[in-house]
Design an enzyme around this catalytic site. Sequence first.
Site, PDB file in Angstrom:
ATOM      1  N   GLU A   1       0.821  -1.204   0.000  1.00  0.00           N
ATOM      2  CA  GLU A   1       0.000   0.000   0.000  1.00  0.00           C
ATOM      3  C   GLU A   1       0.865   1.269   0.000  1.00  0.00           C
ATOM      4  O   GLU A   1       0.553   2.240  -0.678  1.00  0.00           O
ATOM      5  CB  GLU A   1      -0.869  -0.042   1.252  1.00  0.00           C
ATOM      6  CG  GLU A   1      -2.069   0.838   1.196  1.00  0.00           C
ATOM      7  CD  GLU A   1      -2.921   0.577   2.425  1.00  0.00           C
ATOM      8  OE1 GLU A   1      -3.300  -0.598   2.639  1.00  0.00           O
ATOM      9  OE2 GLU A   1      -3.172   1.524   3.168  1.00  0.00           O
ATOM     10  N   ASP A   2       1.920   1.243   0.776  1.00  0.00           N
ATOM     11  CA  ASP A   2       2.659   2.487   1.018  1.00  0.00           C
ATOM     12  C   ASP A   2       3.985   2.599   0.276  1.00  0.00           C
ATOM     13  O   ASP A   2       4.633   3.627   0.344  1.00  0.00           O
ATOM     14  CB  ASP A   2       2.958   2.645   2.519  1.00  0.00           C
ATOM     15  CG  ASP A   2       1.684   2.755   3.333  1.00  0.00           C
ATOM     16  OD1 ASP A   2       0.636   3.035   2.716  1.00  0.00           O
ATOM     17  OD2 ASP A   2       1.734   2.562   4.552  1.00  0.00           O
TER      18      ASP A   2
END
Length: 704
Positions: free
Chosen positions: A76-77
């Site tokens: 996600e990051d």
Amino acid sequence: MGEAATLFKEWSAYLRPEDISQLESAYHFSEAAHEGQFRESGEPYISHPLAVASILAQWHLDPQALTAALLHDVMEDTSVTKAEITKTFGSPVADLVDGLSKLDKIEFETHERAQAENFRKMLLAMARDVRVILIKLADRLHNMRTLEAVDAGKRQRIARETLEIYAPIANRLGLNSIFQELEDLSFRYLYPDRYRVLAKAVKAARGNRREIVGKVLASVQRRLKDNGLDAQVQGREKHLYSIYRKMREKHLSFAQVLDVFGFRIVVKNVHACYIALGALHGLFKPIPGKFKDYIAIPKANGYQALHTTLFGPFGTPIEVQIRTGEMHKIAEAGVASHWLYKSSDTSLSELQRKTHQWLQSLIQMQSEAGDSVEFLEHLKVDLFPDEVYIFTPKGQIMALPRGATAVDFAYSVHTDIGNRCVAVTINQELLPLRTELKNGDRVEIITAAHAKPNPLWLNFVVTAKARSHIRHFLKTMHFQESVQLGERLLGQALANFRMPLAEIKEPEWDKLVRESNAKSRQDILSDIGLGKRLSAVVARRILALRGSPPPESVVPGSVVIRGSEGIAVQLAKCCKPIPGDPILGIISKGSGMVIHTHDCPTISRTRPDPERQLDVAWDPETKKLFEVSIKLVVANQRGVLAKVAAEIAEAGSNIQHVSVDPDDGGTYTDMHFTLQVSSRLHLARIMRGLRRIPEVARINRVKG
Ligand code: MN
């Protein structure tokens, strides 16, 4: 690296060296990926996945899950892809991480929708592998523990989401300690002042009671020992949010909530549980109605114990939970006990089976909800932990959420039973379908082959299953019914020109469909039934298509109404027409035909367009019962209501609803009834009967 080193050391207690080395490489992988990222607290980002993995290690989760925990935020990051994780750590780990990653930055219209879509995605992953939700809960727990660092708006949002979704999920999975901590943390950030005051008061109260609790504890221990029981007895403290909830829901003062002692007794086996119960009931008197046997009937999350409340010394209630060691483990760790204890205990495999079943039911629910936001709302209801236990006629036990009605029960047995239910007997008494079920009720649903769901049920059902099935049915039915009504309306309009509907030829239909931009003939008919197209206009168009000049119109006939057409034909709520009343139909755009009485006050007030008014007549053969409202003015005397109700039943009618004006001490009072009658004649007979009751001063039918 200090924290990490400690963790790897802890893990070596239950993991193999090769697992530890995979975890080490996952740690380095994650650290490198999050390089340069910081948490809002200012710590390097890697501290977060590490903390999450550490929480999971307390449940002895397997190396795959721990690896996924270390990597849970990289997709996600950071720029790491699923393919890379698969290559390095294998596809089970990659699937776990994928299940935990939010959807790619797709633009959603609202934050609400984004949240709902992401949640739906996680849920599907969790249904395939329950470890997904365990990791997610550990993630949420650590985020909640460090929520202080986050800005106020986000803090509120996350705390609310935790309270509404994640804490209930933890509870549903039996993860008791996480559940309590999540609730208390949410409480703290949502209502900081209330939290502070309550925390202080609880601390003070605990100090004050220490001595008396010690005395009760000692006498309980002695009594169990005298009965030859080897038992562990502990005092039990409620968590803050449950105290707060109890105060709010039961409108209790702080003193009333806290003025209860809680004990937990753990014994060797089930037999000993019941002996301990008997011994304690001999020591202090039990409070009637408080005993619950969750051993015979476990809660849906697998929880088992005996609960009882005793009158303690000085009249203080003592709440006692009695369970075996196995039950205690499950009560604390729930679904995680599978990893924690690795035993082949039957109650554990039963728990796994139930969890699986629940997850499957969520999948079904989300596929039926159609909309992710709607699904999330259903899920919140479904997660509401309170349950009632209902017996089927065959003596099987079913658990339903508190507030569930007979219709919810019918759908929980089988969709077909729900769709066809017409009546219910509860403990052998015939009661309305909307009746709320109580613990221990024996419920039997009565079905009829041609019955169908009533849209009004949506006002009272509480389970997602019932709601989604009723909705689905109505959507399909609505179309069919409006097609049928449209056919009748068009038939009548054509009859005005002496042309039977059947005479329209296939090519003419095709032409009509094309030029009206409809998908099919059914569509046109449904539009007519729904009032989106006027039958007279369509009829004239058909005649024009045939090239035949419209023949002279004859006196229009009436559309015949049975009252059982379904949603396409509704009886107006204002005047509640019944057979025998002169009636007219009003076509309202989009919702079909509404039947009013000629003298309905709503009609004379709103004056609908004459094009939308239709002559209708009752089908003399109609077999249905119709709702009607009456108002009685009666002498304000004891027992009048019973007399009136008996007379109504005598006349063969059902009371759907009754309300009596509050007693203001006057000589007369008003009673309002909603009854079911077959016709005006039937109503007249009932009213005649009621007039014979001496206390009844006046009766009239209420319209509008
Ligand atoms: Mn995270």
